[in-house]
Design a protein around this motif. Structure first.
Motif, PDB file in Angstrom:
ATOM      1  N   ASN A 280       0.842  -1.211   0.000  1.00 11.23           N
ATOM      2  CA  ASN A 280       0.000   0.000   0.000  1.00 11.23           C
ATOM      3  C   ASN A 280       0.872   1.253   0.000  1.00 11.23           C
ATOM      4  N   LYS A 283       1.932   1.759  -3.400  1.00 13.23           N
ATOM      5  CA  LYS A 283       0.825   2.142  -4.290  1.00 13.23           C
ATOM      6  C   LYS A 283       0.326   3.569  -4.062  1.00 13.23           C
ATOM      7  N   TYR A 284       0.246   3.953  -2.789  1.00 15.04           N
ATOM      8  CA  TYR A 284      -0.385   5.255  -2.507  1.00 15.04           C
ATOM      9  C   TYR A 284       0.632   6.395  -2.325  1.00 15.04           C
ATOM     10  N   ASP A 308       5.145   6.574   4.833  1.00 14.74           N
ATOM     11  CA  ASP A 308       5.334   6.931   3.418  1.00 14.74           C
ATOM     12  C   ASP A 308       5.058   8.410   3.219  1.00 14.74           C
ATOM     13  N   ILE A 313      -4.397   9.559   4.441  1.00 13.23           N
ATOM     14  CA  ILE A 313      -5.723   8.955   4.643  1.00 13.23           C
ATOM     15  C   ILE A 313      -6.591   9.906   5.457  1.00 13.23           C
ATOM     16  N   ILE A 321     -10.599   1.698   6.953  1.00 11.83           N
ATOM     17  CA  ILE A 321      -9.723   0.963   6.032  1.00 11.83           C
ATOM     18  C   ILE A 321      -9.344  -0.415   6.568  1.00 11.83           C
ATOM     19  N   ASN A 326     -13.467  -2.701   2.430  1.00 11.97           N
ATOM     20  CA  ASN A 326     -13.594  -1.251   2.595  1.00 11.97           C
ATOM     21  C   ASN A 326     -13.461  -0.646   1.211  1.00 11.97           C
ATOM     22  N   GLY A 345      -6.978  -2.489  -4.573  1.00 12.95           N
ATOM     23  CA  GLY A 345      -7.302  -3.912  -4.697  1.00 12.95           C
ATOM     24  C   GLY A 345      -8.697  -4.149  -4.146  1.00 12.95           C
ATOM     25  N   GLY A 347      -9.607  -4.536  -1.195  1.00 14.98           N
ATOM     26  CA  GLY A 347      -9.832  -4.002   0.159  1.00 14.98           C
ATOM     27  C   GLY A 347      -9.746  -5.077   1.213  1.00 14.98           C
ATOM     28  N   LEU A 350      -5.443  -4.736   4.374  1.00 15.67           N
ATOM     29  CA  LEU A 350      -5.300  -4.252   5.748  1.00 15.67           C
ATOM     30  C   LEU A 350      -6.086  -5.083   6.773  1.00 15.67           C
TER      31      LEU A 350
HETATM   32  P1  ADP Z   1      -6.736  -2.332  -1.204  1.00 15.27           P
HETATM   33  O1  ADP Z   1      -6.825  -3.720  -1.726  1.00 15.27           O
HETATM   34  O2  ADP Z   1      -7.808  -1.424  -1.708  1.00 15.27           O
HETATM   35  O3  ADP Z   1      -5.365  -1.742  -1.258  1.00 15.27           O
HETATM   36  P2  ADP Z   1      -6.325  -2.393   1.651  1.00 15.27           P
HETATM   37  O4  ADP Z   1      -7.116  -3.056   2.728  1.00 15.27           O
HETATM   38  O5  ADP Z   1      -4.915  -2.823   1.517  1.00 15.27           O
HETATM   39  O6  ADP Z   1      -7.125  -2.567   0.320  1.00 15.27           O
HETATM   40  O7  ADP Z   1      -6.369  -0.823   1.881  1.00 15.27           O
HETATM   41  C1  ADP Z   1      -7.620  -0.217   2.055  1.00 15.27           C
HETATM   42  C2  ADP Z   1      -7.611   1.227   1.622  1.00 15.27           C
HETATM   43  O8  ADP Z   1      -6.832   1.994   2.539  1.00 15.27           O
HETATM   44  C3  ADP Z   1      -7.004   1.485   0.265  1.00 15.27           C
HETATM   45  O9  ADP Z   1      -7.966   1.282  -0.758  1.00 15.27           O
HETATM   46  C4  ADP Z   1      -6.565   2.934   0.397  1.00 15.27           C
HETATM   47  O10 ADP Z   1      -7.657   3.788   0.112  1.00 15.27           O
HETATM   48  C5  ADP Z   1      -6.231   3.089   1.866  1.00 15.27           C
HETATM   49  N1  ADP Z   1      -4.776   2.998   2.157  1.00 15.27           N
HETATM   50  C6  ADP Z   1      -4.099   1.932   2.630  1.00 15.27           C
HETATM   51  N2  ADP Z   1      -2.805   2.202   2.809  1.00 15.27           N
HETATM   52  C7  ADP Z   1      -2.617   3.480   2.428  1.00 15.27           C
HETATM   53  C8  ADP Z   1      -1.488   4.363   2.382  1.00 15.27           C
HETATM   54  N3  ADP Z   1      -0.266   3.962   2.756  1.00 15.27           N
HETATM   55  N4  ADP Z   1      -1.692   5.630   1.955  1.00 15.27           N
HETATM   56  C9  ADP Z   1      -2.933   6.039   1.577  1.00 15.27           C
HETATM   57  N5  ADP Z   1      -4.044   5.262   1.601  1.00 15.27           N
HETATM   58  C10 ADP Z   1      -3.893   3.995   2.017  1.00 15.27           C
END
Ligand code: ADP
Length: 411
Positions: A280, A283-284, A308, A313, A321, A326, A345, A347, A350
């Motif tokens: 994550n 990705k973010y 990061d 968030i 999350i 989610n 992905g 969700g 996490l």
């Molecule tokens: P996903 O499969 O959508 O990545 P996760 O459960 O891993 O599902 O994360 C849930 C959501 O939390 C993500 O869709 C994103 O919106 C937010 N998120 C998670 N980690 C981060 C991060 N490091 N920075 C910003 N947003 C995050």
């Protein structure tokens, strides 16, 4: 009128006795004494004017604030309280007056007493109905949320499963045509690679779904082994090296006290939990951003932080999350890639990480100043793991006996 005189005579003894009874050794509050006096005034008025309107009004106020007021401290219902107020009145009258005057007071008070009890009963029932309505609304809201999460699950799962399937399907069709056309080996290999990727993605989603259901049903079993967190972080660093390079990001690993301590944990699951948080972070966080792993030793725990310089968030989403399926942000982003910027992905990442860390007896939470795609406030995920020096299972303890003894000697 004789009853009014009698009532006035018993008033102060009545207030003192009730205030003491209800205060039970604590300081009697002026406001409570005031409330008793107001009630007594309304009773005098009810007797003088044969009208219980005032006392009913007072009871309605009591009924509304019953849980917060002095009367509400497990003293029972409004009816019980009212009965006690009248009984105390009769008790004091018996002590002060002769039988005849006491009887006269009782006879005059009886209709007032009856009406007050009827009103108190009615108010209590109304309050109960209100409470039931409130609970019903709460249940209805929960059902709606459940319903929504069910339909979210169906749409996200369908979308997530469909994307890799389409990939496999597409390459399979191309492959079939390629075989017919006798296309060269390099192109065929490319197609096989595409199919392979689709199949891997599909397997990952299905495995994640199984993990979530294991966690939900408390069925996640951990394979406790000696683990050095610093080593696991090194493994993760290598695993993410290519992704970080591809995104032109920097990954900094700080050494911290406790990272070289041996603890008992399930290394595969810990890597899975950390990996979800790290992917994550990749990705973010925009291209060129920074990801940092740090930690510290706390009494009985190791706290690892993964921070990061990404989009951050929203405060309101920081609990959400961690719930499964989610759906923060744009649904079309789902399944748009493993390391692609903002490529969401299903969700599940996490919630699985949290479930794994909690199964170890730890916890996972996030800190972020909010979500902003222009200022990039970043996020810090905290993973708290117990410094478990011995495995929970006696058989495993026997197996790793010498390592445990060696570590105790170092401690
Ligand atoms: P996903 O499969 O959508 O990545 P996760 O459960 O891993 O599902 O994360 C849930 C959501 O939390 C993500 O869709 C994103 O919106 C937010 N998120 C998670 N980690 C981060 C991060 N490091 N920075 C910003 N947003 C995050």
């Amino acid at each position: 009128m004789q009853t009014l005189d009698s009532l006035r005579q018993i008033r102060s003894a009545w207030v003192i006795k009730l205030a003491q009874d209800f205060a039970r050794g604590e300081v009697i509050r002026d406001s409570f004494v005031e409330e008793l006096n107001v009630f007594f005034d309304s009773i005098i008025l009810a007797v003088a004017e044969a009208n219980t309107e005032e006392v009913t009004h007072l009871l309605a106020n009591w009924s509304n604030s019953l849980t917060e007021s002095d009367f509400g401290q497990n003293e029972g219902t409004l009816v019980t309280i009212c009965n006690r107020l009248f009984e105390t009145m009769y008790e004091i009258a018996r002590g002060l007056f002769n039988d005849q005057d006491t009887l006269a007071l009782l006879i005059t008070m009886l209709p007032v007493h009856t009406e007050v009890i009827i009103s108190a009963g009615r108010l209590e029932k109304e309050k109960e109905i209100e409470q039931i309505k409130h609970e019903l609304n709460h249940v209805r809201e929960q059902m709606n949320r459940l319903d929504k999460s069910k339909s979210d699950f169906i749409s996200i799962a369908a979308h997530e499963l469909k994307t890799p399937l389409t990939l496999i399907d597409g390459y399979a069709t191309m492959l079939r045509e390629a075989v017919d056309l006798d296309i060269n080996r390099g192109v065929v290999n490319q197609m096989l690679h595409g199919m392979d990727q689709g199949a891997r993605r599909l397997r990952k989603i299905i495995e994640d779904m199984i993990d979530v259901s294991l966690i939900d049903n408390d069925l996640l079993t951990l394979n406790f082994q000696p683990v050095w967190i610093g080593q696991l972080i090194e493994i993760l660093k290598n695993e993410f090296a290519e992704a970080v390079r591809e995104r032109n990001q920097t990954m900094i690993i700080n050494s911290f006290e406790g990272s070289k301590d041996m603890i008992f944990a399930d290394p595969e699951r810990i890597i899975q939990a950390f990996s979800n948080v790290l992917s994550n972070a990749v990705k973010y966080t925009p291209d060129g951003g920074m990801i940092q792993i740090d930690g510290r030793k706390l009494p009985g725990f190791l706290e690892i932080t993964i921070s990061d310089t990404g989009i951050g968030i929203d405060i309101d989403d920081q609990l959400r999350i961690f719930e499964k399926f989610n759906r923060i942000g744009d649904a079309s982003r789902h399944s748009s890639g493993k390391i692609k910027y903002k490529g969401g992905g299903p969700g599940l990442g996490l919630p699985i990480s949290k479930g794994i860390i909690e199964a170890h007896g730890g916890t996972l939470w996030v800190e972020s100043d909010g979500y902003d795609e222009s200022t990039f406030p970043g996020s810090v995920f905290h993973l708290l793991l117990p410094l478990r020096r011995e495995p929970p299972d006696a058989r495993i303890k026997e197996l790793f006996g010498s390592i445990i003894d060696h570590n105790h000697a170092i401690d």
